[in-house]
Design a protein around this motif. Structure first.
Motif, mmCIF file in Angstrom:
data_model
loop_
_atom_site.group_PDB
_atom_site.id
_atom_site.type_symbol
_atom_site.label_atom_id
_atom_site.label_comp_id
_atom_site.label_asym_id
_atom_site.label_seq_id
_atom_site.Cartn_x
_atom_site.Cartn_y
_atom_site.Cartn_z
ATOM 1 N N ASN A 56 -1.421 10.948 -0.207
ATOM 2 C CA ASN A 56 -0.772 11.920 -1.092
ATOM 3 C C ASN A 56 0.227 11.246 -2.028
ATOM 4 O O ASN A 56 1.382 11.634 -2.119
ATOM 5 N N LEU A 57 -0.252 10.202 -2.720
ATOM 6 C CA LEU A 57 0.631 9.448 -3.608
ATOM 7 C C LEU A 57 1.183 10.297 -4.754
ATOM 8 O O LEU A 57 2.335 10.162 -5.123
ATOM 9 N N ASN A 58 0.343 11.160 -5.330
ATOM 10 C CA ASN A 58 0.774 12.017 -6.444
ATOM 11 C C ASN A 58 1.459 11.235 -7.557
ATOM 12 O O ASN A 58 2.476 11.670 -8.101
ATOM 13 N N LEU A 59 0.911 10.074 -7.889
ATOM 14 C CA LEU A 59 1.443 9.275 -8.989
ATOM 15 C C LEU A 59 0.592 9.525 -10.231
ATOM 16 O O LEU A 59 -0.630 9.586 -10.153
ATOM 17 N N PRO A 60 1.238 9.665 -11.390
ATOM 18 C CA PRO A 60 0.462 9.819 -12.630
ATOM 19 C C PRO A 60 -0.415 8.590 -12.872
ATOM 20 O O PRO A 60 -0.075 7.484 -12.446
ATOM 21 N N SER A 61 -1.527 8.784 -13.565
ATOM 22 C CA SER A 61 -2.406 7.668 -13.901
ATOM 23 C C SER A 61 -1.628 6.614 -14.657
ATOM 24 O O SER A 61 -0.762 6.934 -15.465
ATOM 25 N N GLY A 62 -1.931 5.348 -14.371
ATOM 26 C CA GLY A 62 -1.263 4.270 -15.080
ATOM 27 C C GLY A 62 -1.210 3.006 -14.261
ATOM 28 O O GLY A 62 -1.847 2.877 -13.221
ATOM 29 N N VAL A 63 -0.415 2.064 -14.742
ATOM 30 C CA VAL A 63 -0.262 0.760 -14.109
ATOM 31 C C VAL A 63 1.087 0.718 -13.393
ATOM 32 O O VAL A 63 2.108 1.142 -13.943
ATOM 33 N N TYR A 64 1.063 0.215 -12.171
ATOM 34 C CA TYR A 64 2.265 0.131 -11.338
ATOM 35 C C TYR A 64 2.381 -1.276 -10.761
ATOM 36 O O TYR A 64 1.401 -2.015 -10.711
ATOM 37 N N ILE A 65 3.569 -1.618 -10.311
ATOM 38 C CA ILE A 65 3.811 -2.869 -9.602
ATOM 39 C C ILE A 65 4.185 -2.512 -8.164
ATOM 40 O O ILE A 65 5.092 -1.704 -7.935
ATOM 41 N N VAL A 66 3.466 -3.100 -7.207
ATOM 42 C CA VAL A 66 3.735 -2.867 -5.791
ATOM 43 C C VAL A 66 4.453 -4.096 -5.246
ATOM 44 O O VAL A 66 3.883 -5.191 -5.217
ATOM 45 N N ASN A 67 5.704 -3.910 -4.844
ATOM 46 C CA ASN A 67 6.468 -4.977 -4.191
ATOM 47 C C ASN A 67 6.417 -4.735 -2.688
ATOM 48 O O ASN A 67 6.893 -3.698 -2.212
ATOM 49 N N THR A 68 5.832 -5.679 -1.965
ATOM 50 C CA THR A 68 5.723 -5.583 -0.517
ATOM 51 C C THR A 68 6.651 -6.615 0.098
ATOM 52 O O THR A 68 6.434 -7.821 -0.049
ATOM 53 N N ASN A 69 7.685 -6.137 0.750
ATOM 54 C CA ASN A 69 8.676 -7.014 1.377
ATOM 55 C C ASN A 69 8.197 -7.319 2.791
ATOM 56 O O ASN A 69 8.139 -6.429 3.635
ATOM 57 N N THR A 70 7.846 -8.594 3.049
ATOM 58 C CA THR A 70 7.324 -8.983 4.356
ATOM 59 C C THR A 70 8.310 -9.899 5.066
ATOM 60 O O THR A 70 9.310 -10.328 4.484
ATOM 61 N N SER A 71 7.974 -10.226 6.292
ATOM 62 C CA SER A 71 8.818 -11.104 7.098
ATOM 63 C C SER A 71 8.880 -12.522 6.547
ATOM 64 O O SER A 71 9.743 -13.297 6.940
ATOM 65 N N ILE A 72 7.981 -12.885 5.625
ATOM 66 C CA ILE A 72 7.996 -14.238 5.068
ATOM 67 C C ILE A 72 8.231 -14.266 3.562
ATOM 68 O O ILE A 72 8.139 -15.322 2.949
ATOM 69 N N GLY A 73 8.516 -13.119 2.966
ATOM 70 C CA GLY A 73 8.803 -13.083 1.539
ATOM 71 C C GLY A 73 8.278 -11.815 0.896
ATOM 72 O O GLY A 73 7.771 -10.927 1.578
#
Length: 82
Positions: A56-73
């Motif tokens: 259920n993201l409900n994000l408008p169409s388009g380009v996004y940047i996904v930042n995933t903060n992990t245990s190593i960076g």
């Protein structure tokens, strides 16, 4: 040198209403999704898993940047929402 972006996967791409983020060798701590203009569109903290399903993201169409903060960076990947 470890390439964090190669350890984090997004699928499906392009996405519509659901997205799965997985990490092979690291624990995902948090996820932030930004619009291409830099506005925070989604923030999920205290994940503590190597796979995350966002529904259920409900994000408008388009380009996004996904930042995933992990245990190593932090991984930063482009996401297209249809």
């Amino acid at each position: 040198e470890l390439d964090i972006n190669s350890l984090v996967s997004l699928f499906p791409v392009p996405a519509s209403n659901a997205l799965t983020i997985s990490s092979n060798n690291a624990i995902i701590n948090s996820i932030e999704i930004y619009s291409i203009t830099g506005k925070l569109a989604l923030n999920k903290s205290n994940v503590n898993s190597n796979i995350v399903e966002l529904n259920n993201l409900n994000l408008p169409s388009g380009v996004y940047i996904v930042n995933t903060n992990t245990s190593i960076g932090i991984s930063s990947k482009k996401l297209i929402i249809e």
